[in-house]
Design a protein around this motif. Structure first.
Motif, PDB file in Angstrom:
ATOM      1  N   SER A  61       0.848  -1.186   0.000  1.00  0.00           N
ATOM      2  CA  SER A  61       0.000   0.000   0.000  1.00  0.00           C
ATOM      3  C   SER A  61       0.883   1.236   0.000  1.00  0.00           C
ATOM      4  CB  SER A  61      -0.919   0.003   1.233  1.00  0.00           C
ATOM      5  OG  SER A  61      -1.803   1.107   1.183  1.00  0.00           O
ATOM      6  N   CYS A  62       0.249   2.368  -0.158  1.00  0.00           N
ATOM      7  CA  CYS A  62       0.990   3.623  -0.274  1.00  0.00           C
ATOM      8  C   CYS A  62       1.860   3.928   0.927  1.00  0.00           C
ATOM      9  CB  CYS A  62       0.011   4.782  -0.482  1.00  0.00           C
ATOM     10  SG  CYS A  62      -1.071   5.096   0.950  1.00  0.00           S
ATOM     11  N   CYS A  63       1.374   3.532   2.127  1.00  0.00           N
ATOM     12  CA  CYS A  63       1.891   4.176   3.325  1.00  0.00           C
ATOM     13  C   CYS A  63       2.326   3.220   4.428  1.00  0.00           C
ATOM     14  CB  CYS A  63       0.840   5.143   3.864  1.00  0.00           C
ATOM     15  SG  CYS A  63       0.145   6.219   2.581  1.00  0.00           S
ATOM     16  N   PHE A  64       2.505   1.941   4.120  1.00  0.00           N
ATOM     17  CA  PHE A  64       2.996   1.027   5.142  1.00  0.00           C
ATOM     18  C   PHE A  64       4.390   1.481   5.580  1.00  0.00           C
ATOM     19  CE2 PHE A  64       0.360  -2.748   3.361  1.00  0.00           C
ATOM     20  CZ  PHE A  64      -0.745  -2.315   4.072  1.00  0.00           C
ATOM     21  N   PRO A  65       4.629   1.655   6.890  1.00  0.00           N
ATOM     22  CA  PRO A  65       5.919   2.181   7.353  1.00  0.00           C
ATOM     23  C   PRO A  65       7.097   1.254   7.088  1.00  0.00           C
ATOM     24  CG  PRO A  65       4.570   1.454   9.211  1.00  0.00           C
ATOM     25  CD  PRO A  65       3.679   1.427   8.001  1.00  0.00           C
ATOM     26  N   PHE A  66       6.834  -0.046   6.905  1.00  0.00           N
ATOM     27  CA  PHE A  66       7.925  -1.000   6.700  1.00  0.00           C
ATOM     28  C   PHE A  66       8.304  -1.152   5.233  1.00  0.00           C
ATOM     29  CE2 PHE A  66       3.823  -3.138   7.117  1.00  0.00           C
ATOM     30  CZ  PHE A  66       3.714  -3.771   5.896  1.00  0.00           C
ATOM     31  N   SER A  67       7.578  -0.514   4.315  1.00  0.00           N
ATOM     32  CA  SER A  67       7.907  -0.638   2.897  1.00  0.00           C
ATOM     33  C   SER A  67       8.135   0.740   2.290  1.00  0.00           C
ATOM     34  CB  SER A  67       6.806  -1.401   2.159  1.00  0.00           C
ATOM     35  OG  SER A  67       5.539  -0.772   2.324  1.00  0.00           O
ATOM     36  N   SER A 113       3.108   9.319  -2.202  1.00  0.00           N
ATOM     37  CA  SER A 113       2.900   7.910  -2.484  1.00  0.00           C
ATOM     38  C   SER A 113       1.433   7.722  -2.854  1.00  0.00           C
ATOM     39  CB  SER A 113       3.261   7.065  -1.253  1.00  0.00           C
ATOM     40  OG  SER A 113       3.294   5.696  -1.564  1.00  0.00           O
ATOM     41  N   LEU A 114       1.180   7.315  -4.071  1.00  0.00           N
ATOM     42  CA  LEU A 114      -0.190   7.241  -4.567  1.00  0.00           C
ATOM     43  C   LEU A 114      -1.039   6.257  -3.774  1.00  0.00           C
ATOM     44  CD1 LEU A 114       0.597   7.241  -8.387  1.00  0.00           C
ATOM     45  CD2 LEU A 114      -0.577   9.071  -7.141  1.00  0.00           C
ATOM     46  N   GLU A 115      -2.186   6.724  -3.328  1.00  0.00           N
ATOM     47  CA  GLU A 115      -3.162   5.894  -2.615  1.00  0.00           C
ATOM     48  C   GLU A 115      -4.385   5.746  -3.515  1.00  0.00           C
ATOM     49  OE1 GLU A 115      -4.426   6.091   1.870  1.00  0.00           O
ATOM     50  OE2 GLU A 115      -5.817   7.353   0.720  1.00  0.00           O
ATOM     51  N   ILE A 116      -4.569   4.567  -4.054  1.00  0.00           N
ATOM     52  CA  ILE A 116      -5.660   4.322  -4.994  1.00  0.00           C
ATOM     53  C   ILE A 116      -6.942   3.984  -4.241  1.00  0.00           C
ATOM     54  CG2 ILE A 116      -6.434   2.958  -6.970  1.00  0.00           C
ATOM     55  CD1 ILE A 116      -3.967   4.753  -7.501  1.00  0.00           C
ATOM     56  N   GLY A 117      -8.024   4.647  -4.600  1.00  0.00           N
ATOM     57  CA  GLY A 117      -9.318   4.305  -4.018  1.00  0.00           C
ATOM     58  C   GLY A 117      -9.740   5.124  -2.821  1.00  0.00           C
ATOM     59  N   ARG A 169      -8.718   0.185   0.678  1.00  0.00           N
ATOM     60  CA  ARG A 169      -9.054   0.157  -0.748  1.00  0.00           C
ATOM     61  C   ARG A 169      -7.788   0.157  -1.598  1.00  0.00           C
ATOM     62  NH1 ARG A 169     -12.931  -1.764  -3.958  1.00  0.00           N
ATOM     63  NH2 ARG A 169     -13.558  -0.338  -5.641  1.00  0.00           N
ATOM     64  N   ASP A 170      -6.770   0.872  -1.143  1.00  0.00           N
ATOM     65  CA  ASP A 170      -5.504   0.936  -1.859  1.00  0.00           C
ATOM     66  C   ASP A 170      -4.855  -0.445  -1.909  1.00  0.00           C
ATOM     67  OD1 ASP A 170      -3.330   2.231  -3.171  1.00  0.00           O
ATOM     68  OD2 ASP A 170      -2.240   2.277  -1.273  1.00  0.00           O
ATOM     69  N   TYR A 171      -4.856  -1.133  -0.772  1.00  0.00           N
ATOM     70  CA  TYR A 171      -4.306  -2.487  -0.708  1.00  0.00           C
ATOM     71  C   TYR A 171      -5.069  -3.421  -1.643  1.00  0.00           C
ATOM     72  CZ  TYR A 171      -3.412  -7.174   1.081  1.00  0.00           C
ATOM     73  OH  TYR A 171      -3.111  -8.511   1.181  1.00  0.00           O
ATOM     74  N   GLU A 172      -6.397  -3.363  -1.588  1.00  0.00           N
ATOM     75  CA  GLU A 172      -7.232  -4.228  -2.430  1.00  0.00           C
ATOM     76  C   GLU A 172      -7.034  -3.933  -3.916  1.00  0.00           C
ATOM     77  OE1 GLU A 172     -11.108  -3.371  -0.946  1.00  0.00           O
ATOM     78  OE2 GLU A 172     -11.018  -4.893   0.647  1.00  0.00           O
ATOM     79  N   SER A 173      -6.758  -2.674  -4.220  1.00  0.00           N
ATOM     80  CA  SER A 173      -6.607  -2.285  -5.629  1.00  0.00           C
ATOM     81  C   SER A 173      -5.486  -3.043  -6.306  1.00  0.00           C
ATOM     82  CB  SER A 173      -6.346  -0.775  -5.731  1.00  0.00           C
ATOM     83  OG  SER A 173      -5.013  -0.456  -5.329  1.00  0.00           O
ATOM     84  N   SER A 174      -4.473  -3.440  -5.547  1.00  0.00           N
ATOM     85  CA  SER A 174      -3.337  -4.117  -6.159  1.00  0.00           C
ATOM     86  C   SER A 174      -3.698  -5.498  -6.692  1.00  0.00           C
ATOM     87  CB  SER A 174      -2.175  -4.228  -5.165  1.00  0.00           C
ATOM     88  OG  SER A 174      -2.475  -5.135  -4.120  1.00  0.00           O
ATOM     89  N   TYR A 175      -4.877  -5.992  -6.304  1.00  0.00           N
ATOM     90  CA  TYR A 175      -5.356  -7.276  -6.806  1.00  0.00           C
ATOM     91  C   TYR A 175      -6.623  -7.162  -7.658  1.00  0.00           C
ATOM     92  CZ  TYR A 175      -2.242  -9.402  -3.340  1.00  0.00           C
ATOM     93  OH  TYR A 175      -1.142  -9.772  -2.603  1.00  0.00           O
ATOM     94  N   PHE A 176      -7.503  -6.233  -7.295  1.00  0.00           N
ATOM     95  CA  PHE A 176      -8.868  -6.338  -7.815  1.00  0.00           C
ATOM     96  C   PHE A 176      -9.432  -5.100  -8.523  1.00  0.00           C
ATOM     97  CE2 PHE A 176      -8.735  -9.118  -3.935  1.00  0.00           C
ATOM     98  CZ  PHE A 176      -8.610 -10.308  -4.627  1.00  0.00           C
ATOM     99  N   HIS A 195      -9.036  -2.821 -11.852  1.00  0.00           N
ATOM    100  CA  HIS A 195      -8.372  -2.869 -13.150  1.00  0.00           C
ATOM    101  C   HIS A 195      -7.367  -1.721 -13.294  1.00  0.00           C
ATOM    102  CE1 HIS A 195      -7.753  -2.989 -17.492  1.00  0.00           C
ATOM    103  NE2 HIS A 195      -8.273  -4.207 -17.473  1.00  0.00           N
ATOM    104  N   PRO A 196      -6.168  -1.993 -13.850  1.00  0.00           N
ATOM    105  CA  PRO A 196      -5.146  -0.954 -13.983  1.00  0.00           C
ATOM    106  C   PRO A 196      -5.626   0.311 -14.681  1.00  0.00           C
ATOM    107  CG  PRO A 196      -4.189  -3.079 -14.448  1.00  0.00           C
ATOM    108  CD  PRO A 196      -5.659  -3.311 -14.280  1.00  0.00           C
ATOM    109  N   GLN A 197      -6.483   0.175 -15.694  1.00  0.00           N
ATOM    110  CA  GLN A 197      -6.957   1.370 -16.395  1.00  0.00           C
ATOM    111  C   GLN A 197      -7.707   2.295 -15.436  1.00  0.00           C
ATOM    112  OE1 GLN A 197      -5.552   1.618 -19.125  1.00  0.00           O
ATOM    113  NE2 GLN A 197      -5.811  -0.087 -20.526  1.00  0.00           N
ATOM    114  N   LYS A 198      -8.498   1.735 -14.528  1.00  0.00           N
ATOM    115  CA  LYS A 198      -9.208   2.545 -13.528  1.00  0.00           C
ATOM    116  C   LYS A 198      -8.227   3.146 -12.532  1.00  0.00           C
ATOM    117  CE  LYS A 198     -13.560  -0.046 -13.757  1.00  0.00           C
ATOM    118  NZ  LYS A 198     -14.532  -0.875 -12.985  1.00  0.00           N
ATOM    119  N   GLN A 199      -7.226   2.370 -12.163  1.00  0.00           N
ATOM    120  CA  GLN A 199      -6.216   2.891 -11.234  1.00  0.00           C
ATOM    121  C   GLN A 199      -5.452   4.053 -11.853  1.00  0.00           C
ATOM    122  OE1 GLN A 199      -3.893   0.197  -8.784  1.00  0.00           O
ATOM    123  NE2 GLN A 199      -4.938  -1.570  -9.688  1.00  0.00           N
ATOM    124  N   ILE A 200      -5.123   3.929 -13.125  1.00  0.00           N
ATOM    125  CA  ILE A 200      -4.373   4.991 -13.814  1.00  0.00           C
ATOM    126  C   ILE A 200      -5.198   6.269 -13.883  1.00  0.00           C
ATOM    127  CG2 ILE A 200      -3.436   5.655 -16.069  1.00  0.00           C
ATOM    128  CD1 ILE A 200      -2.715   2.557 -16.278  1.00  0.00           C
TER     129      ILE A 200
END
Length: 302
Positions: free
Chosen positions: A36-42, A62-66, A71-78, A80-85
């Motif tokens: 995700s955008c903001c996890f302190p360990f990544s 750091s881009l937060e989608i959704g 929602r940002d975490y879920e976006s990485s799986y579910f 669609h990239p076109q919507k994320q872009i």
């Protein structure tokens, strides 16, 4: 009194100009799968590193989608990239710092090809250097590891991708299917991929995509030398399997994308804009000292 006022105004303007001149180009992150955008360990750790190394004179987004961390975490799986872009494009247009400025862009894992697509598809985006870390520019053919998911869920995703990656519902449902690249069935990939084949100009050639990539000063691709997650690892350098083979590899320069110059990468290479870097470690095991010396010092300092 008038002279004093003039002196104060002059000093103030001088300080403002000096401060602006000392600011570094803003930086935008896009995270990878299971992050995700903001996890302190990544990405949070890398954000702090860049801010510290540049003496806190840089704006890092750091881009937060959704609109939320979940929602940002879920976006990485579910999602669609076109919507994320489109979401990312809208965020940058609304950002008072990024909307009218050039920035450096760093994509991590699948965020690499998403950021590249953002440059190609969003006219509002003005990027100086694009830096991709463990990206999958020609897709993947294998899913050996799924961070943050259970073993059962990983196996389920593998089965879907192996047998139904190009089914319409899978393309719409699962992000990783949109950059699944089957070298044994190139025709199906080019016809049915709803993301990667489109942004790589393998369906039709969109000259806007070519022209927007040409505006980059540098396109830096970083490969993890011991990557066991991304298959094949050469995709991080825009290489892939040879068509018709799942074992024989080809470089970017040997690929159809390069030879037919579908993205203008041949010209970019001739102009010295393409940089290949390699670092030890497995996927996304970023050595902070190496990152500072090779990325921050070379591409983020103004």
């Amino acid at each position: 009194m008038e002279k004093l006022k003039f002196l104060i105004i002059f000093i103030t303007l001088y300080c403002v100009v000096s401060e602006d001149n000392n600011e570094n180009t803003p930086v935008v992150f896009w995270h990878g799968m299971g992050d995700s955008c903001c996890f302190p360990f990544s990405l949070g750790k890398l954000k702090k590193l860049i801010e510290s190394e540049l003496n806190h004179t840089v704006y890092v987004k750091s881009l937060e989608i959704g609109g939320s961390l979940v929602r940002d975490y879920e976006s990485s799986y579910f999602i669609h990239p076109q919507k994320q872009i489109q979401d990312a494009c809208d965020q940058i247009k609304r950002d008072p710092i990024l909307s009218n400025r050039t920035f450096n862009a760093i994509g991590f894992s699948q965020g690499s090809q998403f950021l590249r697509a953002l440059i190609q598809k969003c006219p509002a985006v003005k990027v100086k250097n694009l830096i991709t870390v463990g990206g999958q520019h020609q897709g993947v053919y294998g899913l050996p590891n799924c961070p943050s998911l259970t073993e059962k869920s990983c196996e389920y995703l593998r089965q879907i991708l192996n047998f139904a990656a190009y089914a319409g519902w899978v393309q719409n449902f699962l992000v990783q299917a949109t950059y699944w690249h089957d070298p044994m069935n190139e025709d199906a990939y080019k016809a049915k991929s709803t993301f990667l084949a489109e942004i790589n100009n393998e369906k039709t050639v969109n000259n806007d995509y070519i022209n927007r990539l040409q505006t980059l000063e540098k396109f830096v691709m970083i490969k993890f030398a011991n990557d066991t997650i991304v298959q094949p690892v050469e995709t991080s350098w825009f290489g892939f399997y040879k068509p018709g083979s799942s074992s024989e590899l080809q470089t970017l320069e040997e690929s159809e994308i390069f030879l037919k110059d579908r993205l203008g990468l041949k010209k970019m290479k001739e102009d010295g804009k393409i940089v290949f870097l390699s670092t030890e470690g497995n996927h996304m095991q970023i050595n902070l000292k190496w990152f500072t010396e090779n990325v921050i010092n070379n591409y983020l300092r103004d």
